[in-house]
Design a protein around this motif. Structure first.
Motif, PDB file in Angstrom:
ATOM      1  N   SER A 274      22.065 -26.633  11.406  1.00 30.33           N
ATOM      2  CA  SER A 274      23.346 -26.990  10.765  1.00 30.33           C
ATOM      3  C   SER A 274      23.768 -25.909   9.783  1.00 30.33           C
ATOM      4  CB  SER A 274      23.227 -28.331  10.033  1.00 30.33           C
ATOM      5  OG  SER A 274      22.920 -29.359  10.935  1.00 30.33           O
ATOM      6  N   TRP A 275      22.814 -25.466   8.959  1.00 29.52           N
ATOM      7  CA  TRP A 275      23.111 -24.391   8.005  1.00 29.52           C
ATOM      8  C   TRP A 275      23.514 -23.117   8.749  1.00 29.52           C
ATOM      9  CZ3 TRP A 275      20.636 -19.660   7.704  1.00 29.52           C
ATOM     10  CH2 TRP A 275      21.042 -18.836   6.652  1.00 29.52           C
TER      11      TRP A 275
ATOM     12  N   LEU B 164      24.781 -22.599  11.697  1.00 29.59           N
ATOM     13  CA  LEU B 164      26.080 -22.636  12.380  1.00 29.59           C
ATOM     14  C   LEU B 164      27.233 -22.476  11.395  1.00 29.59           C
ATOM     15  CD1 LEU B 164      25.436 -25.493  14.962  1.00 29.59           C
ATOM     16  CD2 LEU B 164      25.690 -23.054  15.450  1.00 29.59           C
ATOM     17  N   GLY B 165      27.011 -22.870  10.150  1.00 31.59           N
ATOM     18  CA  GLY B 165      28.090 -22.801   9.165  1.00 31.59           C
ATOM     19  C   GLY B 165      28.016 -21.649   8.189  1.00 31.59           C
ATOM     20  N   CYS B 166      26.879 -20.980   8.131  1.00 33.78           N
ATOM     21  CA  CYS B 166      26.680 -19.914   7.140  1.00 33.78           C
ATOM     22  C   CYS B 166      26.051 -18.682   7.777  1.00 33.78           C
ATOM     23  CB  CYS B 166      25.731 -20.392   6.025  1.00 33.78           C
ATOM     24  SG  CYS B 166      26.272 -21.863   5.159  1.00 33.78           S
TER      25      CYS B 166
ATOM     26  N   TYR C 247      21.876 -30.260   2.915  1.00 32.99           N
ATOM     27  CA  TYR C 247      22.142 -30.441   4.344  1.00 32.99           C
ATOM     28  C   TYR C 247      21.448 -31.718   4.834  1.00 32.99           C
ATOM     29  CZ  TYR C 247      24.376 -25.952   4.601  1.00 32.99           C
ATOM     30  OH  TYR C 247      25.254 -24.908   4.419  1.00 32.99           O
TER      31      TYR C 247
ATOM     32  N   GLN D 228      31.013 -16.586  14.945  1.00 33.49           N
ATOM     33  CA  GLN D 228      30.867 -17.960  15.441  1.00 33.49           C
ATOM     34  C   GLN D 228      30.735 -18.003  16.963  1.00 33.49           C
ATOM     35  OE1 GLN D 228      30.458 -20.860  14.099  1.00 33.49           O
ATOM     36  NE2 GLN D 228      30.915 -20.565  11.942  1.00 33.49           N
TER      37      GLN D 228
ATOM     38  N   ARG E  19      26.546 -16.403  17.737  1.00 36.92           N
ATOM     39  CA  ARG E  19      25.725 -16.529  16.533  1.00 36.92           C
ATOM     40  C   ARG E  19      24.237 -16.459  16.874  1.00 36.92           C
ATOM     41  NH1 ARG E  19      27.021 -18.753  11.439  1.00 36.92           N
ATOM     42  NH2 ARG E  19      28.918 -17.579  11.831  1.00 36.92           N
TER      43      ARG E  19
END
Length: 204
Positions: free
Chosen positions: A61-62, A64-66, A78, A104, A107
């Motif tokens: 999760s981290w 994919l977003g950072c 998270y 994105q 990645r």
């Protein structure tokens, strides 16, 4: 400069830097990685896969977003509804870090573990440097040689290796060498996978 000259060299260095193993998904596109390397212990890897933890892993999760690096212990914001990090500890992955890089649409995300202590800042910086080098080394090729394309096309068209070699008037071993070169260029384990990747990148 990373000093990483091949994918194998980079993966070997990551094994040294992460003594309890790692999971590295290189160039994730359409929910699938171009190359996935997992060196965690078999018990944890099987437990993780059996429970589909990739769908709820805070490291993913981290990632994919950072972009950047982070210790697992810093991922408190998270969601971890299945206590993935807590369960990893029970399998001996007591301390960890994550790296994420790339756009994105392509990645790369990796998780790395130790059993003895937190990763130092210097170790985290080196892991990230190696991961970024691997991300660049696995950039999809823009071309194949004509010989490689022809070999893949013949197999894709249903030719057996002996048939294809005869058609090209080369030995079967020379034909296999062309296929091997194409697989290596496309980071494919099998010829079938190489054909699929070549088509995906409009190389056939």
């Amino acid at each position: 400069m990373s000093g990483v000259v091949s994918v194998r060299d980079g993966l070997n260095e990551l094994s040294r830097l992460a003594p309890k193993g790692y999971a590295l998904a290189l160039r994730i596109q359409y929910q699938s990685a171009l190359k996935l390397e997992v060196t965690y212990g078999r018990e944890w890897a099987e437990h993780y896969g059996r429970n589909s933890y990739a769908l709820c892993d805070p490291v993913i999760s981290w990632g994919l977003g950072c972009e950047g690096v982070v210790r697992w212990s810093e991922l408190v914001d998270y969601p971890d509804p299945h206590d993935v990090i807590g369960q990893a500890r029970r399998f001996g992955l007591l301390y960890g870090m994550a790296v994420s890089c790339g756009c994105q649409e392509s990645r790369t995300i990796g998780g790395f573990a130790r059993a003895d202590r937190e990763f130092t800042d210097g170790e985290m910086e080196r892991v990230a440097e190696v991961v970024r080098a691997l991300h660049e080394l696995t950039r999809p090729p823009r071309s194949l040689t004509e010989a490689q394309r022809t070999a893949l096309r013949l197999v894709a068209g249903g030719c057996r290796y002996s048939q294809a070699a005869a058609e090209l008037r080369i030995s079967e071993s020379a034909f296999k060498a062309r296929l091997k070169a194409a697989r290596e260029r496309l980071l494919a384990r099998t010829t079938t996978e190489a054909i699929a990747r070549a088509r995906e990148h409009n190389l056939l």
